[in-house]
Design an enzyme around this catalytic site. Sequence first.
Site, mmCIF file in Angstrom:
data_model
loop_
_atom_site.group_PDB
_atom_site.id
_atom_site.type_symbol
_atom_site.label_atom_id
_atom_site.label_comp_id
_atom_site.label_asym_id
_atom_site.label_seq_id
_atom_site.Cartn_x
_atom_site.Cartn_y
_atom_site.Cartn_z
ATOM 1 N N GLU A 195 0.727 -1.219 0.217
ATOM 2 C CA GLU A 195 0.294 -0.002 0.536
ATOM 3 C C GLU A 195 0.984 0.840 -0.144
ATOM 4 O OE1 GLU A 195 -2.569 -0.884 3.391
ATOM 5 O OE2 GLU A 195 -3.324 -2.633 1.978
ATOM 6 N N GLU A 217 4.144 -10.689 -0.218
ATOM 7 C CA GLU A 217 2.972 -9.911 0.403
ATOM 8 C C GLU A 217 2.313 -10.274 -1.751
ATOM 9 O OE1 GLU A 217 1.224 -8.408 4.319
ATOM 10 O OE2 GLU A 217 1.765 -7.454 3.174
ATOM 11 N N GLY A 261 -5.784 -8.134 1.117
ATOM 12 C CA GLY A 261 -7.394 -7.582 1.537
ATOM 13 C C GLY A 261 -8.174 -7.930 0.696
ATOM 14 N N SER A 275 -4.690 -11.673 3.161
ATOM 15 C CA SER A 275 -5.527 -12.766 3.128
ATOM 16 C C SER A 275 -5.672 -14.199 4.382
ATOM 17 C CB SER A 275 -6.541 -13.033 2.402
ATOM 18 O OG SER A 275 -7.005 -11.703 1.889
#
Length: 248
Positions: free
Chosen positions: A97, A166, A172, A210
């Site tokens: 992010e 990741e 998410g 997740s």
Amino acid sequence: MKKLIAGNWKMNGSLAANATLLEALLEGLRGSTPGADVALCVPAPYLAQVQSLLQGSPIAWGAQDVSPHAQGAYTGEVSAAMLQDFACRYSLVGHSERRQQHGETDAVVAAKAQRALAVGITPIVCVGETLAERQAGLTEAVVKRQLAAVIHTVAHCTSEIVLAYEPVWAIGTGQTATPQQAQQVHAVLRAQLAAATKHPARVRILYGGSMNANNAASLLAQADVDGGLLGGASLKASDLLQIVALAG
Ligand code: PEP
């Protein structure tokens, strides 16, 4: 080495909600030493609260970002020394992010990792490919490029980082990497670490994207998966506690 389960609260929480969540976590861990290391990476304004409620407990805490600069005219940034003032053990660096929304380059992420290490904070270095990169067959090249920048900058301190794989498409989204997909990338990263440091086994490689109480066991069972980085699941005490138990 124990597995590490690290939570990333992202931009969630309030003084009241944090107190409730931390109390439930501490209650769940009371009377037993967890078989895994546990850490929470929280928004900077809550570091004082988290330090006060977690000190002396089995849960470590950390930040979600750190400035690549030591101090000075960098409005809005938080330095590694400031995180050290709040006894942070960890700081995320290079979360997707931040890479995507704040334009963080590999070089900036590496500089952040170096700043953290310089004050004794363990950077949790996040790497991962986008869906387009995976579909183009670029997964290995992307994660290797991201890790190479950090290895190049932190050099002999490479064995002191934590690495988190990741996949961006899994964060998410509820779309978790399969255990085989995760293991394949973790093995590539482990081999890269082995070429860079005499102590590659010291580096814990977490999977994030997740992960939840239903899929954690099979991911954590993979040979090179040394823990998890949890977003959504770190905001629910029962989920986090279940995953910590599975990791122990
Ligand atoms: C994350 O933000 O690092 C993350 C893994 O999020 P989630 O678990 O919600 O996919």
